[in-house]
Scaffold this active site. Structure first.
Site, short mmCIF file in Angstrom:
data_model
loop_
_atom_site.label_atom_id
_atom_site.label_comp_id
_atom_site.label_asym_id
_atom_site.label_seq_id
_atom_site.Cartn_x
_atom_site.Cartn_y
_atom_site.Cartn_z
N LYS A 124 0.82 -1.21 0.00
CA LYS A 124 0.00 0.00 0.00
C LYS A 124 0.85 1.25 0.00
O LYS A 124 0.47 2.26 -0.61
CB LYS A 124 -0.98 0.00 1.17
CG LYS A 124 -2.06 -1.07 1.00
CD LYS A 124 -3.31 -0.81 1.81
CE LYS A 124 -4.37 -1.86 1.44
NZ LYS A 124 -5.62 -1.71 2.14
N LYS A 207 -3.89 -10.47 -5.61
CA LYS A 207 -5.18 -10.86 -5.02
C LYS A 207 -6.31 -9.92 -5.46
O LYS A 207 -6.07 -8.74 -5.73
CB LYS A 207 -5.08 -10.95 -3.50
CG LYS A 207 -5.18 -9.64 -2.77
CD LYS A 207 -5.46 -9.84 -1.28
CE LYS A 207 -5.70 -8.48 -0.68
NZ LYS A 207 -6.68 -8.37 0.33
N LYS A 210 -10.76 -4.98 -3.10
CA LYS A 210 -11.84 -4.02 -3.36
C LYS A 210 -11.31 -2.64 -3.71
O LYS A 210 -12.01 -1.83 -4.28
CB LYS A 210 -12.83 -3.99 -2.19
CG LYS A 210 -12.31 -3.38 -0.91
CD LYS A 210 -13.42 -3.31 0.10
CE LYS A 210 -13.16 -4.22 1.28
NZ LYS A 210 -11.94 -3.86 2.04
P1 ATP Z 1 -8.54 -3.28 0.43
O1 ATP Z 1 -8.41 -3.43 -1.05
O2 ATP Z 1 -9.33 -2.10 0.89
O3 ATP Z 1 -7.25 -3.48 1.17
P2 ATP Z 1 -9.47 -6.01 0.61
O4 ATP Z 1 -10.42 -6.31 -0.49
O5 ATP Z 1 -8.09 -6.54 0.52
O6 ATP Z 1 -9.46 -4.46 0.88
P3 ATP Z 1 -9.96 -6.25 3.44
O7 ATP Z 1 -10.96 -5.34 4.01
O8 ATP Z 1 -8.51 -5.88 3.63
O9 ATP Z 1 -10.19 -6.53 1.91
O10 ATP Z 1 -10.18 -7.71 4.00
C1 ATP Z 1 -11.37 -8.18 4.59
C2 ATP Z 1 -11.32 -9.67 4.71
O11 ATP Z 1 -11.43 -10.27 3.41
C3 ATP Z 1 -10.03 -10.20 5.30
O12 ATP Z 1 -10.34 -11.32 6.11
C4 ATP Z 1 -9.25 -10.64 4.11
O13 ATP Z 1 -8.32 -11.65 4.41
C5 ATP Z 1 -10.34 -11.15 3.18
N1 ATP Z 1 -9.94 -11.03 1.78
C6 ATP Z 1 -9.71 -9.87 1.12
N2 ATP Z 1 -9.39 -10.12 -0.16
C7 ATP Z 1 -9.43 -11.47 -0.32
C8 ATP Z 1 -9.18 -12.34 -1.41
N3 ATP Z 1 -8.84 -11.87 -2.59
N4 ATP Z 1 -9.30 -13.68 -1.21
C9 ATP Z 1 -9.65 -14.16 0.00
N5 ATP Z 1 -9.89 -13.39 1.08
C10 ATP Z 1 -9.79 -12.07 0.94
#
Ligand code: ATP
Ligand code: LTN
Length: 343
Positions: A124, A207, A210
């Protein structure tokens, strides 16, 4: 990873489970399969607190109006996905001020070197360019506070969060050594066997996230069936034609993982069902499976969102319940550290 052993009989005897998502955008299929789906499955076995970590989102700039909407939407999505607000405690992190208070204390017990090793920080901050907010660096201290405040036993998260769980355990052990063994429960991580790491549809080596600026990289939980079909049709796959499950074919592997996480079928069973078929078949089927899983969550989320009074009452009740529990831990921490008791 620990074995999940449901302890039933008495509500008070249930182990404590905590997890959260950042309301930084609409939730994705990755959030659902890596986190939410497991929360729903585990909710009756554990004493659960699930929240929207709005304080975490401001480590990168947020539009205030959107943040407010996304926070409501996150809680509505939790309910739509199957969490029962009468069974579990749902709330917004900023409504329980003890999170920020404990985070300050933990900031004084985590080391620069440890934070410097965090992959999420490296990713990030690289995207941020210059002027990296300090909050992005100390993010794991706030996450550790989220967990340690509730004397949590289990934290169900996707693969990407394991490192943050390790640092939480290290901080807890460090403080237990100084202030007494019983100060914090040492939490365990729970990652699902499949679905722990759903990859971007446009770059299957990173990965699904969002906050990815390319909306076609992720299926959002409020995408229409048509949008879902288009995104999966355009999903980046690999050269070749044969459908096999291997790290050399990350795009195909990702689609198989998505199917497996939704249907519960093994990846091998799925591969076997595609003998002699083309990538196109796999994409079309995956799109239908995803649309069938996401559709009901999307529709229900919209219904829940319409009832603001209900959502506000869930948030209020959740914050009261969580706040009372958080205060007990914070009091003990402040007391053991030598702060004068508040009035
Ligand atoms: P951001 O892009 O804002 O960092 P993010 O989509 O990575 O967000 P988080 O809010 O950081 O999501 O994570 C929320 C939950 O979803 C956590 O438990 C994280 O491990 C899970 N998670 C996020 N992305 C994935 C993915 N691609 N596959 C599986 N689990 C995920
Ligand atoms: N850091 C996590 C979100 C998060 C969390 C938590 C997860 C913040 N606090 C406490 C579990 C428990 C993330 O970025 N996915």
């Amino acid at each position: 990873m620990i074995q999940i052993q449901p302890k039933q009989s008495q509500k008070t005897a249930r182990k404590i489970m905590v997890s959260a998502v950042q309301p930084s955008n609409r939730l994705t299929l990755g959030n659902y399969l890596g986190a939410l789906k497991n929360w729903v499955q585990l909710q009756s076995q554990f004493d659960c607190l699930f929240f929207a970590v709005d304080l975490h989102t401001i480590t990168v700039r947020q539009d205030p109006k959107e943040l407010r909407e996304q926070t409501y939407r996150a809680i509505a999505t939790y309910i739509a996905a199957g969490l029962d607000p009468n069974e579990v405690t749902l709330f917004a992190q900023s409504h329980v001020p003890q999170h920020a208070e404990l985070a300050w204390v933990l900031n004084c017990f985590v080391y620069m070197g440890e934070l410097n090793r965090m992959t999420q920080y490296k990713d990030k901050s690289a995207k941020q360019g210059q002027n990296i907010p300090v909050g992005l660096f100390t993010y794991p201290a706030l996450m550790a506070a989220d967990i340690l405040l509730y004397q949590t036993h289990l934290v169900p998260v996707g693969e990407d969060q394991k490192q943050h769980l390790e640092i939480t355990r290290d901080i807890a052990q460090r403080m237990n050594q100084v202030y007494g063994d019983e100060l914090f429960t040492i939490p365990e991580v729970y990652t699902p066997p499949v679905g722990a790491r759903i990859m971007s549809l446009q770059d299957p080596t990173s990965k699904m996230s969002k906050s990815d600026p390319d909306p076609s990289s992720a299926v959002y939980l409020n995408d229409s069936d048509d949008q879902i079909r288009k995104k999966l049709k355009r999903a980046v796959t690999d050269s070749g034609t044969e459908i096999s499950y291997s790290p050399e074919k990350p795009g195909i592997k990702n689609l198989i993982d998505i199917q497996s996480a939704i249907t519960g079928q093994s990846t091998q069973t799925i591969v076997d069902s595609y003998v002699g078929k083309q990538y196109g078949h796999l994409k079309v089927d995956t799109a239908e499976i995803v649309a069938a899983a996401v559709g009901p969550i999307r529709d229900r989320t919209e219904e829940v969102l319409k009832d603001q009074a209900f959502l506000n009452s869930v948030l209020k009740r959740g914050a009261e319940k969580a706040g009372a529990r958080a205060e007990q831990t914070l009091k003990t921490v402040f007391d053991r550290m030598g702060f004068i008791p508040r009035g």
